[in-house]
Design an enzyme around this catalytic site. Structure first.
Site, PDB file in Angstrom:
ATOM      1  N   HIS A  35      42.101  36.606  41.740  1.00 59.21           N
ATOM      2  CA  HIS A  35      42.504  35.217  42.015  1.00 59.21           C
ATOM      3  C   HIS A  35      41.279  34.305  42.108  1.00 59.21           C
ATOM      4  O   HIS A  35      41.321  33.158  41.678  1.00 59.21           O
ATOM      5  CB  HIS A  35      43.270  35.118  43.340  1.00 59.21           C
ATOM      6  CG  HIS A  35      44.762  35.303  43.209  1.00 59.21           C
ATOM      7  ND1 HIS A  35      45.538  34.528  42.369  1.00 59.21           N
ATOM      8  CD2 HIS A  35      45.620  36.153  43.826  1.00 59.21           C
ATOM      9  CE1 HIS A  35      46.812  34.909  42.481  1.00 59.21           C
ATOM     10  NE2 HIS A  35      46.892  35.902  43.344  1.00 59.21           N
ATOM     11  N   HIS A  90      43.339  42.552  43.263  1.00 66.50           N
ATOM     12  CA  HIS A  90      44.250  41.438  42.941  1.00 66.50           C
ATOM     13  C   HIS A  90      43.699  40.115  43.503  1.00 66.50           C
ATOM     14  O   HIS A  90      43.666  39.101  42.805  1.00 66.50           O
ATOM     15  CB  HIS A  90      45.635  41.761  43.522  1.00 66.50           C
ATOM     16  CG  HIS A  90      46.678  40.714  43.284  1.00 66.50           C
ATOM     17  ND1 HIS A  90      47.748  40.907  42.440  1.00 66.50           N
ATOM     18  CD2 HIS A  90      46.824  39.462  43.781  1.00 66.50           C
ATOM     19  CE1 HIS A  90      48.500  39.819  42.435  1.00 66.50           C
ATOM     20  NE2 HIS A  90      47.964  38.928  43.249  1.00 66.50           N
ATOM     21  N   GLU A  91      43.250  40.148  44.764  1.00 69.10           N
ATOM     22  CA  GLU A  91      42.775  38.909  45.402  1.00 69.10           C
ATOM     23  C   GLU A  91      41.449  38.450  44.788  1.00 69.10           C
ATOM     24  O   GLU A  91      41.236  37.251  44.606  1.00 69.10           O
ATOM     25  CB  GLU A  91      42.617  39.100  46.917  1.00 69.10           C
ATOM     26  CG  GLU A  91      43.877  39.511  47.668  1.00 69.10           C
ATOM     27  CD  GLU A  91      45.125  38.727  47.309  1.00 69.10           C
ATOM     28  OE1 GLU A  91      45.018  37.545  46.928  1.00 69.10           O
ATOM     29  OE2 GLU A  91      46.230  39.305  47.383  1.00 69.10           O
ATOM     30  N   CYS A 151      53.037  39.072  43.248  1.00 72.78           N
ATOM     31  CA  CYS A 151      52.109  37.993  43.575  1.00 72.78           C
ATOM     32  C   CYS A 151      52.907  36.882  44.233  1.00 72.78           C
ATOM     33  O   CYS A 151      53.953  36.486  43.724  1.00 72.78           O
ATOM     34  CB  CYS A 151      51.432  37.480  42.301  1.00 72.78           C
ATOM     35  SG  CYS A 151      50.280  36.128  42.606  1.00 72.78           S
TER      36      CYS A 151
HETATM   37 ZN   LIG Z   1      48.549  36.985  43.810  1.00 78.37          ZN
END
Ligand SMILES: [Zn+2]
Length: 187
Positions: A135, A131-132, A89
């Site tokens: 976020h 993953h995004e 990340c």
């Molecule tokens: Zn990240």
């Protein structure tokens, strides 16, 4: 060029749920441009708006040789089969940990002009999209680990040179990270 400073673990913007985009205006198009340029410069395979301090549901991605893309207000449909693999990340620089993810994903959302978009991906692209999107919900990949793995990860994070340098205004802290360790895994 509009390269933004990437917010580091410890910055509260990274643990906040980002807002839906409602206005597909010039400002949003500039945000997509800033995200894309900052991601490519890092270099990273993905970057979410909260990582540059903007709490909106927008992310960019660029997996392998493909052209960079972006997605706004994503809704994910995940495959049942899973994948293992290292994940990194850009907000937790220099570290990579094995993270369990769905193998495939169908992501529905909008582009910066407000048009409907569907992205279908597997392996790294699917990992990146998950993953995004995390976020945008204030979730970091270390939150996906088992308690024991997270403990190990947190220890490494606390021992990193950049730890404690997160700044709320996004001022760039000075630290050095091996540029090779997470190459291709920065998300
Ligand atoms: Zn990240």
């Amino acid at each position: 060029m509009t390269i933004k400073n990437i917010r580091l673990f410890g910055d509260t913007v990274l643990t906040k749920k980002a807002d839906e985009v409602r206005d597909f205006d010039k400002e949003l198009q500039q945000l997509v441009k800033d995200l894309t340029e900052t991601m490519l410069e890092a270099p990273g395979v993905g970057l979410a708006a909260p990582q540059i301090g903007v709490s909106l549901r927008v992310f960019t991605y660029c997996v392998e040789e493909d052209r960079p893309g972006h997605l706004i207000n994503p809704i994910l449909q995940l495959s049942e089969n899973r994948q293992d693999g290292d994940e990194g990340c850009l907000s937790i620089p220099g570290l990579a940990f094995n993270t369990d993810r769905s193998y495939g994903v169908i992501a529905r959302g909008k582009n910066m002009y407000g048009e409907d978009v569907v992205i279908e991906g597997s392996e790294l692209l699917a990992r990146c999209i998950q993953h995004e999107t995390d976020h945008l919900n204030g979730v970091l990949f270390i939150d996906r680990m088992t308690a024991e793995e997270r403990k190990t990860a947190m220890k490494e994070i606390r021992e990193s040179e950049w730890f404690g340098l997160a700044t709320e205004n996004g001022a760039k802290p000075t630290f050095k990270v091996s540029p090779h360790k997470t190459f291709g895994l920065g998300l």
